[in-house]
Structures are given as C-alpha cells and as structure tokens.
Motif scaffolding. Structure first.
Motif, mmCIF file in Angstrom:
data_model
loop_
_atom_site.group_PDB
_atom_site.id
_atom_site.type_symbol
_atom_site.label_atom_id
_atom_site.label_comp_id
_atom_site.label_asym_id
_atom_site.label_seq_id
_atom_site.Cartn_x
_atom_site.Cartn_y
_atom_site.Cartn_z
ATOM 1 N N SER A 70 -72.712 28.607 -70.239
ATOM 2 C CA SER A 70 -71.398 29.243 -70.218
ATOM 3 C C SER A 70 -70.599 28.682 -71.386
ATOM 4 O O SER A 70 -70.653 27.479 -71.663
ATOM 5 C CB SER A 70 -70.671 28.933 -68.904
ATOM 6 O OG SER A 70 -71.403 29.422 -67.797
ATOM 7 N N SER A 81 -71.097 33.892 -69.666
ATOM 8 C CA SER A 81 -72.280 33.122 -69.257
ATOM 9 C C SER A 81 -73.548 33.900 -69.584
ATOM 10 O O SER A 81 -73.568 35.133 -69.518
ATOM 11 C CB SER A 81 -72.235 32.836 -67.755
ATOM 12 O OG SER A 81 -71.120 32.036 -67.444
ATOM 13 N N MET A 102 -80.198 33.369 -59.020
ATOM 14 C CA MET A 102 -79.173 34.170 -59.708
ATOM 15 C C MET A 102 -77.837 34.080 -58.975
ATOM 16 O O MET A 102 -76.778 33.956 -59.605
ATOM 17 C CB MET A 102 -79.632 35.629 -59.804
ATOM 18 C CG MET A 102 -80.812 35.862 -60.730
ATOM 19 S SD MET A 102 -80.469 35.518 -62.472
ATOM 20 C CE MET A 102 -79.296 36.817 -62.848
ATOM 21 N N GLU A 106 -74.398 32.754 -60.550
ATOM 22 C CA GLU A 106 -73.208 33.621 -60.568
ATOM 23 C C GLU A 106 -72.001 32.898 -59.954
ATOM 24 O O GLU A 106 -70.887 32.983 -60.464
ATOM 25 C CB GLU A 106 -73.492 34.919 -59.814
ATOM 26 C CG GLU A 106 -74.412 35.836 -60.599
ATOM 27 C CD GLU A 106 -74.816 37.085 -59.825
ATOM 28 O OE1 GLU A 106 -74.190 37.404 -58.788
ATOM 29 O OE2 GLU A 106 -75.780 37.752 -60.267
ATOM 30 N N ARG A 107 -72.228 32.205 -58.874
ATOM 31 C CA ARG A 107 -71.123 31.465 -58.241
ATOM 32 C C ARG A 107 -70.580 30.397 -59.195
ATOM 33 O O ARG A 107 -69.363 30.256 -59.379
ATOM 34 C CB ARG A 107 -71.622 30.805 -56.941
ATOM 35 C CG ARG A 107 -70.569 30.011 -56.199
ATOM 36 C CD ARG A 107 -71.134 29.353 -54.954
ATOM 37 N NE ARG A 107 -72.258 28.457 -55.199
ATOM 38 C CZ ARG A 107 -72.151 27.246 -55.731
ATOM 39 N NH1 ARG A 107 -70.957 26.773 -56.078
ATOM 40 N NH2 ARG A 107 -73.225 26.487 -55.919
ATOM 41 N N ARG A 110 -68.637 32.053 -62.043
ATOM 42 C CA ARG A 110 -67.288 32.446 -61.582
ATOM 43 C C ARG A 110 -66.379 31.232 -61.528
ATOM 44 O O ARG A 110 -65.222 31.281 -61.945
ATOM 45 C CB ARG A 110 -67.362 33.079 -60.191
ATOM 46 C CG ARG A 110 -67.628 34.530 -60.221
ATOM 47 C CD ARG A 110 -67.242 35.228 -58.919
ATOM 48 N NE ARG A 110 -67.860 36.537 -58.925
ATOM 49 C CZ ARG A 110 -69.084 36.782 -58.484
ATOM 50 N NH1 ARG A 110 -69.797 35.820 -57.943
ATOM 51 N NH2 ARG A 110 -69.593 37.987 -58.552
ATOM 52 N N ILE A 117 -71.855 37.842 -66.927
ATOM 53 C CA ILE A 117 -73.141 37.170 -67.164
ATOM 54 C C ILE A 117 -74.034 38.167 -67.885
ATOM 55 O O ILE A 117 -74.118 39.329 -67.483
ATOM 56 C CB ILE A 117 -73.797 36.725 -65.846
ATOM 57 C CG1 ILE A 117 -72.902 35.718 -65.120
ATOM 58 C CG2 ILE A 117 -75.181 36.133 -66.114
ATOM 59 C CD1 ILE A 117 -73.424 35.302 -63.759
ATOM 60 N N TYR A 128 -83.571 42.404 -62.447
ATOM 61 C CA TYR A 128 -82.147 42.307 -62.794
ATOM 62 C C TYR A 128 -81.374 43.523 -62.292
ATOM 63 O O TYR A 128 -80.225 43.389 -61.862
ATOM 64 C CB TYR A 128 -81.986 42.128 -64.301
ATOM 65 C CG TYR A 128 -82.479 40.783 -64.769
ATOM 66 C CD1 TYR A 128 -81.930 39.607 -64.254
ATOM 67 C CD2 TYR A 128 -83.502 40.675 -65.702
ATOM 68 C CE1 TYR A 128 -82.396 38.373 -64.667
ATOM 69 C CE2 TYR A 128 -83.967 39.437 -66.122
ATOM 70 C CZ TYR A 128 -83.413 38.300 -65.595
ATOM 71 O OH TYR A 128 -83.877 37.068 -65.996
ATOM 72 N N TYR A 133 -77.401 44.103 -62.281
ATOM 73 C CA TYR A 133 -77.192 44.101 -63.746
ATOM 74 C C TYR A 133 -77.592 45.463 -64.313
ATOM 75 O O TYR A 133 -78.477 46.128 -63.778
ATOM 76 C CB TYR A 133 -78.023 42.987 -64.403
ATOM 77 C CG TYR A 133 -77.497 41.612 -64.046
ATOM 78 C CD1 TYR A 133 -76.807 40.848 -64.975
ATOM 79 C CD2 TYR A 133 -77.661 41.101 -62.765
ATOM 80 C CE1 TYR A 133 -76.299 39.601 -64.639
ATOM 81 C CE2 TYR A 133 -77.150 39.861 -62.417
ATOM 82 C CZ TYR A 133 -76.470 39.125 -63.355
ATOM 83 O OH TYR A 133 -75.952 37.901 -63.011
#
Ligand SMILES: CC(C)(COP(=O)(O)OP(=O)(O)OC[C@H]1O[C@@H](n2cnc3c(N)ncnc32)[C@H](O)[C@@H]1OP(=O)(O)O)[C@@H](O)C(=O)NCCC(=O)NCCS
Length: 144
Positions: A70, A81, A102, A106-107, A110, A117, A128, A133
C-alpha cells in the motif's frame, strides 16, 4: 475432498520462510526463485511498514500466502494497494483459502485508508472476478 478445519490468516513470521519459499517457487513462472535472494527479500518485507505479507494457516501448517503493498498516490485522495503475489498449495485449492487471504488484505488496505486494490494476473481471472474484481487495464512489463 480435503477437510479444511478452521483456517486462519495472520501476518507471516520468520519461521514461515521455508514454506513460503516452496509456495513462491510454485507460483513463479518467469523466474527461478533463488533461496538466498528470497531470504533477503523476505526479511526486508517483514520489516517494511507499507507491506502486508500474510499466510493462511490450516491446522498449524501454512498452505498459502499473499504479498501486498500500500502506498500514497497523488490522484486517488489517499493510499492505493496492490496485490503482488498470492498462492495456495495445489492440493488445498478451491477451499476458500485464497478468498480468506484476499479478504484479510482488503480489510488491512481499508484500515490504511486505501481507495482501491489492484493487481495483475495471467492465470487467475476467474478467482479475482469471484472476489469482486473487474478487468480495468492492461498490464505492460519490461524485464530488466
Ligand atoms: C488463484 C488461487 C490463489 C486461488 O486460491 P484458492 O484457495 O483456490 O481460491 P478459493 O478457493 O478461495 O476460490 C474462491 C472462488 O474463486 C473462484 N475460483 C478459484 N479458483 C478458480 C479456478 N481455478 N477456476 C474457476 N474459478 C475459480 C471460484 O468462484 C471460487 O469459489 P468456489 O470454489 O466456491 O467456486 C490459487 O488457485 C493458486 O494459488 N493458483 C496458482 C497461483 C496463481 O495463479 N496465483 C495468482 C497469481 S496473480
């Protein structure tokens, strides 16, 4: 079908290096991942504040990993990210371990204030897409 009992995602530790090396070698296509270079990078990545090196642990054994970064951007009103590498051991695929990795990244993204991302893939489009995504850009590279 394997029984996957209570997988958990956590930050990688120095002790995970051996199994992550095996997984990284399975993932690598362009390069033959060398042990010494891997060890050096692994140590630096564990210490880097912009990096999430995560592993998924199944019954005390690491079966997958994710490496993501990130960083600040000038246009996105915050950080962005990138997933650099994600791999699950072949015999443990399609049990939700990649999805766990994943979701955890993601958490964390955030929590860092990231606005999106992104990632490049040649082999894992369906994975994905299942993670939400969408294909947004082409990936160019030049080997050095
Ligand atoms: C891509 C990878 C990490 C996915 O890990 P995984 O643990 O098998 O993925 P999950 O079980 O969490 O899959 C979640 C969903 O993604 C989709 N999916 C995953 N792998 C898929 C495949 N090979 N074909 C079609 N859909 C797939 C499915 O919708 C799946 O849900 P379902 O099993 O309930 O149908 C794993 O297949 C892997 O290590 N592949 C080799 C390395 C690689 O290509 N890494 C990505 C490089 S960019």
């Amino acid at each position: 079908m394997r029984d996957i009992v209570d997988p958990s995602v956590r930050t990688a530790t120095p002790a995970d290096a051996g199994v992550v090396l095996v997984l990284a070698r399975e993932l690598a296509i362009t390069f033959v991942t060398e042990r010494r270079a891997f060890r050096d990078s692994y140590r630096q990545l564990l210490a880097a504040s912009d990096t999430d090196l995560l592993v998924v642990d199944v019954g005390g054994v690491v079966r997958g990993y994710l490496l993501g970064f990130s960083h600040h951007s000038l246009i996105a009103n915050g950080q962005v990210s990138w997933v650099e590498e994600v791999a699950v051991a072949a015999e443990f695929r399609r049990h939700g371990l990649g999805a766990r990795l994943m979701a955890d990244f993601e958490r964390r993204a955030r929590d860092r204030g990231s606005r999106f991302i992104a990632l490049a893939t040649t082999r894992a489009h369906a994975f994905y897409e299942a993670m939400g995504y969408s294909d947004h850009a082409s990936y160019f590279r030049k080997l050095l």
